[in-house]
Write a protein that holds these residues in place. Structure first.
Motif, PDB file in Angstrom:
ATOM      1  N   PRO A   1       0.831  -1.205   0.000  1.00 34.02           N
ATOM      2  CA  PRO A   1       0.000   0.000   0.000  1.00 34.02           C
ATOM      3  C   PRO A   1       0.867   1.257   0.000  1.00 34.02           C
ATOM      4  O   PRO A   1       2.022   1.220   0.405  1.00 34.02           O
ATOM      5  CB  PRO A   1      -0.776  -0.133   1.310  1.00 34.02           C
ATOM      6  CG  PRO A   1       0.098  -0.971   2.190  1.00 34.02           C
ATOM      7  CD  PRO A   1       0.796  -1.922   1.282  1.00 34.02           C
ATOM      8  N   PRO A   2       0.341   2.353  -0.466  1.00 37.31           N
ATOM      9  CA  PRO A   2       1.130   3.590  -0.471  1.00 37.31           C
ATOM     10  C   PRO A   2       1.443   4.050   0.943  1.00 37.31           C
ATOM     11  O   PRO A   2       0.697   3.795   1.880  1.00 37.31           O
ATOM     12  CB  PRO A   2       0.211   4.585  -1.188  1.00 37.31           C
ATOM     13  CG  PRO A   2      -1.166   4.025  -1.020  1.00 37.31           C
ATOM     14  CD  PRO A   2      -1.005   2.546  -1.015  1.00 37.31           C
ATOM     15  N   ALA A   3       2.577   4.727   1.086  1.00 37.36           N
ATOM     16  CA  ALA A   3       2.995   5.183   2.406  1.00 37.36           C
ATOM     17  C   ALA A   3       2.112   6.331   2.883  1.00 37.36           C
ATOM     18  O   ALA A   3       1.595   7.115   2.092  1.00 37.36           O
ATOM     19  CB  ALA A   3       4.450   5.642   2.344  1.00 37.36           C
TER      20      ALA A   3
ATOM     21  N   ASP B   1       2.511   6.543   9.088  1.00 37.11           N
ATOM     22  CA  ASP B   1       2.631   5.091   9.026  1.00 37.11           C
ATOM     23  C   ASP B   1       4.097   4.714   9.189  1.00 37.11           C
ATOM     24  O   ASP B   1       4.839   4.614   8.213  1.00 37.11           O
ATOM     25  CB  ASP B   1       2.084   4.610   7.678  1.00 37.11           C
ATOM     26  CG  ASP B   1       2.080   3.098   7.571  1.00 37.11           C
ATOM     27  OD1 ASP B   1       2.250   2.428   8.603  1.00 37.11           O
ATOM     28  OD2 ASP B   1       1.910   2.586   6.455  1.00 37.11           O
ATOM     29  N   SER B   2       4.542   4.515  10.436  1.00 38.33           N
ATOM     30  CA  SER B   2       5.950   4.234  10.700  1.00 38.33           C
ATOM     31  C   SER B   2       6.066   2.981  11.554  1.00 38.33           C
ATOM     32  O   SER B   2       6.059   3.037  12.782  1.00 38.33           O
ATOM     33  CB  SER B   2       6.600   5.429  11.408  1.00 38.33           C
ATOM     34  OG  SER B   2       7.980   5.241  11.555  1.00 38.33           O
ATOM     35  N   PHE B   3       6.145   1.810  10.857  1.00 34.64           N
ATOM     36  CA  PHE B   3       6.153   0.524  11.535  1.00 34.64           C
ATOM     37  C   PHE B   3       7.217  -0.379  10.909  1.00 34.64           C
ATOM     38  O   PHE B   3       7.707  -0.128   9.809  1.00 34.64           O
ATOM     39  CB  PHE B   3       4.791  -0.179  11.394  1.00 34.64           C
ATOM     40  CG  PHE B   3       3.646   0.547  12.032  1.00 34.64           C
ATOM     41  CD1 PHE B   3       3.274   0.276  13.339  1.00 34.64           C
ATOM     42  CD2 PHE B   3       2.918   1.491  11.314  1.00 34.64           C
ATOM     43  CE1 PHE B   3       2.216   0.945  13.925  1.00 34.64           C
ATOM     44  CE2 PHE B   3       1.849   2.163  11.890  1.00 34.64           C
ATOM     45  CZ  PHE B   3       1.504   1.879  13.209  1.00 34.64           C
ATOM     46  N   VAL B   4       7.542  -1.451  11.622  1.00 36.90           N
ATOM     47  CA  VAL B   4       8.301  -2.549  11.044  1.00 36.90           C
ATOM     48  C   VAL B   4       7.375  -3.756  11.058  1.00 36.90           C
ATOM     49  O   VAL B   4       6.649  -3.995  12.028  1.00 36.90           O
ATOM     50  CB  VAL B   4       9.614  -2.820  11.812  1.00 36.90           C
ATOM     51  CG1 VAL B   4       9.359  -3.218  13.263  1.00 36.90           C
ATOM     52  CG2 VAL B   4      10.432  -3.906  11.100  1.00 36.90           C
TER      53      VAL B   4
ATOM     54  N   GLY C   1       8.647   3.311  -1.267  1.00 40.21           N
ATOM     55  CA  GLY C   1      10.009   3.771  -1.509  1.00 40.21           C
ATOM     56  C   GLY C   1      10.414   4.932  -0.623  1.00 40.21           C
ATOM     57  O   GLY C   1      11.406   5.622  -0.906  1.00 40.21           O
ATOM     58  N   VAL C   2       9.662   5.156   0.481  1.00 42.79           N
ATOM     59  CA  VAL C   2       9.987   6.270   1.389  1.00 42.79           C
ATOM     60  C   VAL C   2      11.296   5.950   2.109  1.00 42.79           C
ATOM     61  O   VAL C   2      11.441   4.909   2.735  1.00 42.79           O
ATOM     62  CB  VAL C   2       8.856   6.490   2.412  1.00 42.79           C
ATOM     63  CG1 VAL C   2       9.245   7.577   3.411  1.00 42.79           C
ATOM     64  CG2 VAL C   2       7.558   6.850   1.707  1.00 42.79           C
ATOM     65  N   GLY C   3      12.262   6.887   2.037  1.00 40.81           N
ATOM     66  CA  GLY C   3      13.572   6.629   2.618  1.00 40.81           C
ATOM     67  C   GLY C   3      14.402   5.695   1.767  1.00 40.81           C
ATOM     68  O   GLY C   3      15.380   5.114   2.239  1.00 40.81           O
TER      69      GLY C   3
ATOM     70  N   GLN D   1       9.376   7.375   7.396  1.00 42.22           N
ATOM     71  CA  GLN D   1       7.979   7.403   7.837  1.00 42.22           C
ATOM     72  C   GLN D   1       7.112   6.521   6.937  1.00 42.22           C
ATOM     73  O   GLN D   1       6.304   6.995   6.135  1.00 42.22           O
ATOM     74  CB  GLN D   1       7.471   8.847   7.829  1.00 42.22           C
ATOM     75  CG  GLN D   1       8.127   9.727   8.887  1.00 42.22           C
ATOM     76  CD  GLN D   1       7.779   9.250  10.299  1.00 42.22           C
ATOM     77  OE1 GLN D   1       6.615   9.199  10.668  1.00 42.22           O
ATOM     78  NE2 GLN D   1       8.789   8.920  11.074  1.00 42.22           N
ATOM     79  N   THR D   2       7.310   5.233   7.091  1.00 44.67           N
ATOM     80  CA  THR D   2       6.609   4.239   6.276  1.00 44.67           C
ATOM     81  C   THR D   2       6.689   2.895   6.974  1.00 44.67           C
ATOM     82  O   THR D   2       7.390   2.756   7.985  1.00 44.67           O
ATOM     83  CB  THR D   2       7.241   4.158   4.878  1.00 44.67           C
ATOM     84  OG1 THR D   2       6.434   3.328   4.051  1.00 44.67           O
ATOM     85  CG2 THR D   2       8.657   3.592   4.929  1.00 44.67           C
ATOM     86  N   THR D   3       6.001   1.910   6.446  1.00 45.29           N
ATOM     87  CA  THR D   3       6.138   0.546   6.959  1.00 45.29           C
ATOM     88  C   THR D   3       7.309  -0.121   6.267  1.00 45.29           C
ATOM     89  O   THR D   3       7.365  -0.191   5.033  1.00 45.29           O
ATOM     90  CB  THR D   3       4.854  -0.267   6.718  1.00 45.29           C
ATOM     91  OG1 THR D   3       3.809   0.292   7.511  1.00 45.29           O
ATOM     92  CG2 THR D   3       5.049  -1.725   7.109  1.00 45.29           C
ATOM     93  N   THR D   4       8.252  -0.589   7.049  1.00 41.44           N
ATOM     94  CA  THR D   4       9.398  -1.332   6.532  1.00 41.44           C
ATOM     95  C   THR D   4       9.101  -2.810   6.711  1.00 41.44           C
ATOM     96  O   THR D   4       8.892  -3.275   7.831  1.00 41.44           O
ATOM     97  CB  THR D   4      10.686  -0.948   7.271  1.00 41.44           C
ATOM     98  OG1 THR D   4      10.922   0.452   7.106  1.00 41.44           O
ATOM     99  CG2 THR D   4      11.867  -1.734   6.733  1.00 41.44           C
ATOM    100  N   ARG D   5       9.078  -3.547   5.613  1.00 31.81           N
ATOM    101  CA  ARG D   5       8.695  -4.959   5.640  1.00 31.81           C
ATOM    102  C   ARG D   5       9.923  -5.859   5.557  1.00 31.81           C
ATOM    103  O   ARG D   5      10.792  -5.652   4.699  1.00 31.81           O
ATOM    104  CB  ARG D   5       7.728  -5.269   4.496  1.00 31.81           C
ATOM    105  CG  ARG D   5       6.449  -4.441   4.582  1.00 31.81           C
ATOM    106  CD  ARG D   5       5.533  -4.678   3.386  1.00 31.81           C
ATOM    107  NE  ARG D   5       4.398  -3.755   3.459  1.00 31.81           N
ATOM    108  CZ  ARG D   5       3.243  -4.017   4.082  1.00 31.81           C
ATOM    109  NH1 ARG D   5       3.077  -5.203   4.662  1.00 31.81           N
ATOM    110  NH2 ARG D   5       2.281  -3.132   4.121  1.00 31.81           N
ATOM    111  N   LEU D   6       9.974  -6.854   6.417  1.00 29.77           N
ATOM    112  CA  LEU D   6      11.012  -7.881   6.393  1.00 29.77           C
ATOM    113  C   LEU D   6      10.344  -9.172   5.937  1.00 29.77           C
ATOM    114  O   LEU D   6       9.630  -9.817   6.716  1.00 29.77           O
ATOM    115  CB  LEU D   6      11.656  -8.065   7.771  1.00 29.77           C
ATOM    116  CG  LEU D   6      12.763  -7.091   8.184  1.00 29.77           C
ATOM    117  CD1 LEU D   6      12.282  -5.659   8.207  1.00 29.77           C
ATOM    118  CD2 LEU D   6      13.329  -7.485   9.547  1.00 29.77           C
ATOM    119  N   PHE D   7      10.526  -9.533   4.677  1.00 29.66           N
ATOM    120  CA  PHE D   7       9.883 -10.725   4.137  1.00 29.66           C
ATOM    121  C   PHE D   7      10.622 -11.963   4.618  1.00 29.66           C
ATOM    122  O   PHE D   7      11.799 -12.157   4.329  1.00 29.66           O
ATOM    123  CB  PHE D   7       9.859 -10.662   2.615  1.00 29.66           C
ATOM    124  CG  PHE D   7       9.036  -9.517   2.086  1.00 29.66           C
ATOM    125  CD1 PHE D   7       7.660  -9.510   2.236  1.00 29.66           C
ATOM    126  CD2 PHE D   7       9.636  -8.441   1.454  1.00 29.66           C
ATOM    127  CE1 PHE D   7       6.891  -8.457   1.752  1.00 29.66           C
ATOM    128  CE2 PHE D   7       8.881  -7.387   0.972  1.00 29.66           C
ATOM    129  CZ  PHE D   7       7.499  -7.392   1.122  1.00 29.66           C
TER     130      PHE D   7
END
Length: 558
Positions: A26-28, A32-35, A321-323, A337-343
C-alpha cells in the motif's frame, strides 16, 4: 532457516519474490511508521503459469545494475545472455503409461472414508514451456515440458450440489548457471527441487479471472473444511533426491522405481491447520523490546547472517520507496515514515521469529495475483509439500541416490529438510506461538517418515528390528508429554509426535537395537572346511572326516 539446506527460494529468487510482493504494497502515509514481518503458511506459493526467468548481472555485483529476464522458452533470444536462469515448470497430467515427469493422479477421501481416484477435468489456459535438451557440461539433460495448473473432479458433489473440484500445482525447479557466472568451462543445469499443493476450487463464468482460467471458465480458490485427506502420485526423475517437507498430518510416503531414470512417488495425508503469524511494531516502540531492537540494529548495521553478501538492510522493503526502497542504516530505518517490511523468505526464520516473538498474532494473508504469482486467501488449512537439496556432510542424509524420507508438521516455522543427527539422536526444530487466536493452546503435530536403510545408516545398525523413542524438549530444556506413534512398513519407518506445545520445541528421535544383534559392520567368522583322512592299521583302513581329522591310536596316515 537452517543453513544446512538450500532455501526453496534462493537469494536471487527471493529478489524476484520481493519485487512481486512489493507490487501490492500500500502507499505510504506520513504517520505510518512501523516494522512488519509475517510467516504465511502459504509461502510455498503458486505460479499461475510455467515460467523461465533469471538475471543478466552485466558483470556487476550491484543488484540495481542487473537486468531481469523473463523468457518465453529456452530458445528465447532475449534470454541468450544470462548469469542464472530459473525454470519453474508445472507438471502436466500424464496422458499414457509412457509419459514421464508428469502428474500421475490425485486421490481424495470420499463419504465412506476411502481414497477415491479423481478424474482429470482440465488444464489451465496459460503459457506452456516446450520440452528441451540442455547441454550441461558434456551431458545433454532432458528438461521436461512445463504445463498449467490442473483441475480434478470427484464423483461426489459439494453440499450445495456443485461439482467437488481440486486444483493441483506440482512444480519442478531447474537452475541453469552460465559458465561466466560459475567460472567453469561450460553452462550447467540441475534439477534443484520441487513443490506442490492441492486445494479445493470452484468454477464460474467470466472474462476477467482473479486466479486462472480453463477455457472460458474462471477458477477460484475455496477453503478446506478440515476433514479432507488427499494423495498425489507423481512420475519424477531420479535426479530428485533428498527430503520432502510439508504441511499435512498422518502422512504416507512411498517411492517405487518405474525404470532406470524415473520413480513413482506417492504422498498422502490429512489436511492440517497452520496458524499464520504477523507482527507489526511501531518504530517508536522498538526500544522497549531489547531483543527486537538488537536484531534490527544488527540487521541494518551489519546485514543478514548466512549470506555471501550481508548488505545492511538487504531483504527489507520500504512501502512507497519512502527513505529509499531499502534502508541501509539503522538511523535511516527509524527515520523512514513508512512501513518497513522484512519478508521472511529472505531471512533465517528462527532468528526472525525469536526477534519478533512477543509481537506475533494469527492472521490470514490477503489474496493477490501479479500475473505470475498467486497468493490464495485461506482459512489457514493446507495440504502442501516441497523438497530441496541437503548440503550437509552427514553421509546418510547426503546420499544422492534416493529420496530418503518426508518430514511434515503444522508448526508455522520449521526446518526445511531432515532432522540433524547430533549426540546420538535426530533433532528437529519447530517454532510457533503458544496460543491460537481464540485463546486455546495450539497443539503441535509432527510426522517423520524415513527409509529404514537411512535410519540404520546413522547408527551402523544391521537389518534386525530397531526401536525408536521420540522426545519433545521445550526451549527451557524440559521434556513435554506428547502422543507418540512408531511403525515400520514397506522399507520405511514412521514416527509421529502429537499434542506438544510451543514456542520453540525440539523434537528428538533416538533409535536403538538389541545389543545381541550383530551390527552391519560386524565381520562374520571365517567358515572352516571339513576334510577326510584315510588311516590304516595293517590290512584295516578307516576314513576320518572333520575340520582337523586325526588318525586314532595305532593307526597311521595312509
Amino acid at each position: 532457516m537452517n543453513q544446512r539446506f538450500t532455501k526453496f527460494a534462493s537469494p536471487l529468487i527471493s529478489l524476484v519474490l520481493l519485487f512481486s510482493v512489493a507490487a501490492f504494497a500500500p502507499p505510504a502515509r506520513a504517520a505510518d511508521s512501523f516494522v512488519y514481518t509475517d510467516f504465511a503458511a502459504n509461502d510455498f506459493g503458486l505460479w499461475s503459469q510455467s515460467s523461465i526467468y533469471g538475471q543478466d548481472q552485466k558483470g556487476s555485483k550491484k543488484l540495481e545494475d542487473w537486468k531481469q529476464l523473463w523468457c518465453s522458452g529456452w530458445d528465447d533470444p532475449s534470454c541468450s545472455v544470462y548469469d542464472n536462469l530459473f525454470a519453474d515448470l508445472i507438471l502436466s497430467p500424464c496422458v499414457n503409461e509412457a509419459d514421464r515427469a508428469c502428474l500421475d493422479g490425485i486421490e481424495a477421501k470420499n463419504a465412506s472414508g476411502a481414497l477415491e481416484k479423481l478424474t482429470l477435468y482440465g488444464e489451465a489456459t496459460s503459457q506452456k514451456i516446450a520440452r528441451y535438451q540442455f547441454k550441461s557440461g558434456t551431458n545433454l539433460v532432458d528438461v521436461p515440458a512445463g504445463g498449467g495448473l490442473s483441475i480434478w473432479k470427484s464423483s461426489e458433489k459439494n453440499a450445495d450440489g456443485t461439482d467437488r473440484l481440486y486444483a493441483a500445482h506440482i512444480l519442478l525447479r531447474y537452475i541453469a548457471t552460465s559458465s561466466r557466472q560459475s567460472g567453469e568451462a561450460a553452462d550447467k543445469i540441475v534439477l534443484s527441487d520441487f513443490k506442490g499443493q492441492i486445494y479445493p476450487v470452484r468454477l464460474k463464468s467470466g472474462a476477467a479471472c482473479t486466479e486462472f482460467a480453463i477455457g472460458t471458465q474462471c477458477v477460484d480458490s475455496a477453503n478446506f473444511d478440515g476433514s479432507e485427506k488427499l494423495a498425489v502420485t507423481l512420475r519424477m526423475n531420479k535426479d530428485l533426491t533428498g527430503w520432502i517437507f510439508g504441511r499435512m498430518q498422518n502422512s504416507e510416503f512411498a517411492v517405487t522405481s518405474l525404470d532406470a531414470s524415473y520413480n513413482k512417488i506417492r504422498i498422502g495425508g490429512d489436511v492440517t491447520f497452520v496458524p499464520e503469524l504477523s507482527a507489526k511494531v511501531a518504530k517508536s516502540e522498538i526500544s522497549k523490546d531489547a531483543k527486537l531492537e538488537k536484531y534490527l540494529r544488527d540487521f541494518f548495521t551489519v546485514g543478514r547472517v548466512g549470506v555471501s553478501v550481508p548488505n545492511p538492510g538487504s531483504g527489507s522493503f520500504n512501502d512507497g520507496g519512502v527513505g529509499g526502497n531499502t534502508s541501509t542504516t539503522y538511523a535511516g530505518f527509524l527515520e523512514a515514515q513508512t512501513t518497513t517490511r522484512l519478508f521472511s523468505v529472505n531471512f533465517e526464520k528462527f532468528a526472525l521469529f525469536s526477534a519478533f516473538e512477543d509481537h506475533f498474532k494469527p492472521y490470514s494473508p490477503a489474496a493477490s495475483n501479479n500475473g505470475r504469482n498467486i497468493l490464495r486467501q485461506t482459512n489457514s488449512i493446507f495440504w502442501n509439500f516441497g523438497a530441496n537439496t541437503y548440503l550437509g556432510t552427514n553421509k546418510c542424509s547426503a546420499d544422492k541416490t534416493k529420496l530418503h524420507g518426508m518430514v511434515v508438521t503444522n508448526a508455522p516455522i520449521f526446518e526445511n529438510g531432515p532432522p540433524e543427527f547430533k549426540d546420538g539422536s535426530l533433532n528437529y526444530r519447530v517454532a510457533g506461538i503458544h496460543k491460537n487466536g481464540d485463546g486455546s493452546v495450539f497443539k503441535g503435530r509432527y510426522t517423520y517418515i524415513v527409509q529404514s536403510d537411512t535410519a540404520r545408516c546413522y547408527y551402523g545398525f544391521s537389518k534386525a528390528p530397531i526401536e525408536a523413542r521420540v522426545e519433545v524438549v521445550s526451549a527451557s530444556n524440559s521434556s513435554q508429554v506428547a502422543t507418540v506413534l512408531v511403525s515400520e512398513k514397506d522399507g520405511f519407518i514412521k514416527l509421529q509426535a502429537d499434542n506438544f506445545t510451543f514456542s520453540t520445541p525440539t523434537i528428538k528421535v533416538k533409535f536403538t537395537q538389541d545389543s545381541a544383534q550383530p551390527t552391519a559392520t560386524t565381520p562374520k567368522a571365517a567358515s572352516k572346511k571339513s576334510s577326510t583322512l584315510t588311516c590304516i592299521k595293517g590290512k584295516t583302513s578307516k576314513k576320518i572326516t572333520g575340520v582337523n581329522p586325526k588318525c586314532p591310536a595305532g593307526y597311521k596316515k595312509k
